[in-house]
Design an enzyme around this catalytic site. Structure first.
Site, PDB file in Angstrom:
ATOM      1  N   LYS A 182       0.857  -1.183   0.000  1.00  0.00           N
ATOM      2  CA  LYS A 182       0.000   0.000   0.000  1.00  0.00           C
ATOM      3  C   LYS A 182       0.897   1.238   0.000  1.00  0.00           C
ATOM      4  CE  LYS A 182      -3.081  -0.270   3.356  1.00  0.00           C
ATOM      5  NZ  LYS A 182      -3.706  -0.628   4.661  1.00  0.00           N
ATOM      6  N   HIS A 183       0.508   2.302  -0.649  1.00  0.00           N
ATOM      7  CA  HIS A 183      -0.614   2.448  -1.578  1.00  0.00           C
ATOM      8  C   HIS A 183       0.015   2.814  -2.910  1.00  0.00           C
ATOM      9  CE1 HIS A 183      -2.057   3.550   2.500  1.00  0.00           C
ATOM     10  NE2 HIS A 183      -3.153   2.900   2.161  1.00  0.00           N
ATOM     11  N   HIS A 200      -6.227  12.214   0.342  1.00  0.00           N
ATOM     12  CA  HIS A 200      -6.963  12.122  -0.920  1.00  0.00           C
ATOM     13  C   HIS A 200      -6.777  13.339  -1.812  1.00  0.00           C
ATOM     14  CE1 HIS A 200     -10.031   8.728  -0.003  1.00  0.00           C
ATOM     15  NE2 HIS A 200      -9.010   8.635   0.828  1.00  0.00           N
ATOM     16  N   ASP A 241      -8.071  -0.221  -3.101  1.00  0.00           N
ATOM     17  CA  ASP A 241      -8.280   0.353  -1.785  1.00  0.00           C
ATOM     18  C   ASP A 241      -9.780   0.524  -1.611  1.00  0.00           C
ATOM     19  OD1 ASP A 241      -7.853   1.388   0.709  1.00  0.00           O
ATOM     20  OD2 ASP A 241      -6.413   2.905   0.071  1.00  0.00           O
TER      21      ASP A 241
END
Length: 764
Positions: free
Chosen positions: A181-182, A195, A261
């Site tokens: 990740k990620h 985000h 995800d």
């Protein structure tokens, strides 16, 4: 297989999903319908069977085994579900051990110990019928304001890659698949916001963000990868074949499974607006290379089926993903498993778990400053302070020792009536056990958050009566606005939260010697605490050290444990200096043409001990090396103090002139070396020139001829002993066959003991 049976295999189902927020936009996204209906045609993944609410592990295992039998016996194809769980700081389940957070792994500079930890985690998971773990996080730290810093390992790609790959090897040695990740770009978000877009160039992606993933794929053999929520230069990773197919599979040869995800397929419509509906989002994600939609089938079920039947999407994309998922199930032994005998007892926090948790916590704690007040029992028990004021919001808090993805802070915070299910002493409890003859008065003084200053006078009064004051401040991990650090808890300021700085400075003003303990999930701007005449007498940095963290801190305070942690991330000057990395080119550092100074308060690799080390005689076996070959570097390390201690030997380099700008410092290799007083060791590094590879002006990964400066010191900023090497010959294009990872060995002065790094740490 029918279309419905195929689609069922490439989605998950979140059986226990409720009102607790443990994933982004969770309530808006879960639309898979009733469980019985959703599994009529089979199921790819069961989502967080143990990790969504507190459940008795044995009873839950009984349910899981029965459910797997039902899928075998009552669905046409009879294919069991793959079970995945979070496992970043240990298995995220009730009663399971909680280890230090990944930022503490980085501070330990100990891949071998991290591999031990991951093996124990994998053993627990496999015993409970869990097949895939959603860890490790290989995002390279770029901005301390980002809330997920505590989930990351370091700001250096090599440290992230070596330690992360060690975790992969440990977990997968037990038959549980690790998930990287990620992938990729998540930690490079604008302004440190979760985000947020990542406005970064392809060379930065290639040279900084991709190498840890490359290590874990090529040398760790990882079996699963999770896409990043990020969009890079306007292209969402989840809809971009360049990353998930061209680089991951085409260049590196990854042949495992890519999982989304949570909700990231639907986010292509909702948050990125590159898809008009869920069906189009599903097609984009499949085409990019996302094989399995997690945690549920919001896009890959009905919306995708409708799009395929309308002739708008090619069913071959589904076939490709299904084959990958079925191959993974076969590899895990699921297709032959009968699920007849669930475990009747299990110890998820055994003495072995606690031993590794203790050792990793002890190795990860960083002594930032020390004027001589530490260790408290420096000359023996008789010299220990008789009265200690233990002050601060984290002084008597178990939650303050655990990271965002610990089960306690991730899930149990929503179930305050449920006990933790394992032992985790607070620092107050541990210090009383460590110094039984001392009178220890505990005063909170202030909360982690908020503006309430009413408790500060009581803290000051207690400090005035004490021989020494230990002030324990920092973070409280949580998610999406609950807490001060963790997923969704990004910061605009890097000042300590609340009024904690005022608390420390009020206690400091009493004149009583003050030791500050920082229990945090990110580095804070604490220049006032580590520099100047008014600074506290000592400062310890602990990055959420887990269930054995308090005894580890108490042991370092007393002197029973020698501090050996090093900063895996620079200690920032201010929020305005972010993003920052020691891997900056000349223009990335301070200069006379700007009034803004981004020099960190303490550099990457810094950490004090209770002894002193002398590093001398750095030499290179041959003055020249052909591009693509390796060179050997040696130096001597001597413990010149009166206590046993551990040096973290750090080898750095600078490519003096290159065709594109290069960092002013780059870590080539590291090694922990334990030495008794007066002890001396010869440390040898075998360095592949591919460690100095970079992406050139034509975006080729190369090793370029030229002069390279080498040094070893106590941090990236200290050149205690230096040497140089010249890379010769034509430019060397880097391929998957190149050895890129430094081998080290330590030969004691007597020549009797010869130690080599574990294979996982060597080739990671």
């Amino acid at each position: 297989m029918t279309l419905e049976e195929k689609l069922a295999q490439i989605v998950g189902y979140w059986v226990d999903q409720g009102g607790e927020v443990v994933a982004p936009m969770q309530g808006e996204m879960a639309t898979s319908g009733r469980y019985e209906e959703a599994t009529a045609h089979g199921l790819g993944h069961l989502t967080r069977v143990y990790g969504t609410r507190p459940v008795d592990p044995v009873k839950r295992a009984e349910w899981l085994w029965a459910e797997q039998r039902r899928l075998r016996e009552e669905t046409r194809l009879g294919i069991p579900a793959l079970v995945h769980e979070e496992c970043l700081t240990g298995l995220a389940a009730w009663q399971a051990a909680t280890f230090p957070t990944p930022l503490a792994w980085g501070a330990s500079f100990d891949p071998g110990l991290v591999e031990e930890m991951a093996t124990l985690i994998g053993d627990s998971m496999r015993e409970l019928g869990i097949h895939q773990g959603l860890a490790p996080v290989l995002d390279v730290i770029r901005d301390a304001r980002w809330g997920r810093v505590d989930e990351c390992i370091a700001e250096d790609p090599y440290v992230v890659g070596t330690i992360g790959t060690a975790y992969v090897r440990g977990l997968q040695s037990t038959g549980v698949h690790a998930t990287l990740k990620h992938f990729v770009g998540y930690s490079a978000s604008q302004a440190g916001r979760n985000h947020a877009p990542a406005q970064i160039g392809p060379r930065f992606v290639e040279d900084v963000l991709l190498p840890p993933f490359e290590m874990a794929v090529l040398d760790g053999g990882v079996r699963s990868v999770m896409n990043s929520y990020a969009e890079i230069d306007g292209a969402p990773v989840g809809a971009t074949p360049e990353y998930l197919t061209d680089i991951l599979r085409g260049r590196w040869g990854f042949d495992g499974v890519v999982v989304s995800d949570y909700f990231s397929v639907a986010f292509l419509q909702v948050m990125h607006a590159v898809a008009a509906d869920r069906g189009e989002a599903a097609e984009l994600a499949l085409a990019a290379g996302i094989d399995v939609e997690l945690p549920t089938g919001d896009a890959y079920l009905a919306p995708l089926a409708e799009r395929i039947r309308a002739g708008l999407a090619d069913e071959a994309l589904v076939d490709r993903a299904v084959l990958r998922l079925l191959a993974e199930k076969e590899e895990l032994g699921l297709l032959d498993e009968t699920f007849e005998t669930p475990p009747t007892s299990i110890d998820l926090d055994s003495p072995a778990h606690r031993d590794v948790a203790r050792r990793l916590a002890e190795e990860s704690i960083v002594l930032l400053t020390n004027s001589g007040v530490l260790p408290l029992a420096g000359a023996g028990a008789d010299a220990a302070p008789r009265r200690i004021a233990l002050i601060g919001p984290n002084a008597d808090s178990a939650e303050a020792l655990m990271g965002c993805y610990s089960f306690a802070n991730h899930v149990l915070a929503h179930h305050p009536e449920t006990p933790l299910g394992f032992e985790i002493p607070t620092l107050a409890e541990a210090l009383r056990g460590e110094l039984p003859d001392a009178e220890i008065a505990v005063v909170e003084g202030a909360a982690v958050e908020g503006e309430d200053r009413s408790g500060i006078p009581a803290a000051v009064a207690e400090a005035e009566r004490a021989d020494v004051a230990v002030v324990v401040v920092g973070d409280r991990a949580g998610l999406f606005g609950r807490g001060t650090v963790g997923e969704g808890n990004d910061a605009e300021s890097l000042d300590l939260p609340g009024v904690q700085r005022e608390l420390v400075q009020a206690v400091q003003a009493t004149g009583t010697p003050v030791v500050v303990v920082l229990l945090t999930g990110r580095p804070y701007a604490v220049d006032w605490a580590v520099d100047g005449a008014d600074a506290p007498a000592a400062v310890l940095q602990a990055f959420f050290p887990g269930e054995e963290g308090a005894p580890a801190i108490a042991g370092i305070l007393s002197g029973r444990v020698a501090p050996s942690g090093r900063l895996p991330v620079s200690l920032p000057r201010s929020a305005g200096a972010q993003p920052y990395s020691y891997l900056h080119p000349i223009l990335g550092g301070p200069s006379e043409v700007t009034s803004a100074d981004n020099t960190p308060v303490l550099p990457f690799g810094h950490g004090l001990t209770y002894t002193t080390f002398e590093r001398t005689g750095l030499t290179v076996a041959e003055p020249t090396v052909a591009a693509g070959d390796s060179f050997v570097v040696e130096l001597r390390v001597r413990n010149t103090g009166e206590r046993a201690g551990t040096d973290v030997v750090q080898l750095y380099a600078r490519d003096l002139v290159a065709s594109v700008t290069r960092p002013v410092a780059q870590l080539l290799g590291y090694r922990r070396v334990d030495l008794q007083p007066g002890g001396e060791a010869l440390v040898r590094f075998d360095v592949p020139t591919a460690r100095l590879a970079f992406t050139d002006a034509r975006y080729r990964r190369i090793v370029e001829p030229g002069d390279v400066e080498l040094w070893v010191g106590a941090s990236c900023a200290e050149k205690e002993t230096t040497a140089s090497v010249t890379i010769t010959g034509p430019v060397h294009p880097v391929t998957n066959d190149d050895e890129r990872y430094v081998l080290t060995e330590v030969i004691t002065r007597s020549g009797v003991a010869r130690q080599t790094e574990p294979e996982a740490a060597l080739r990671a």
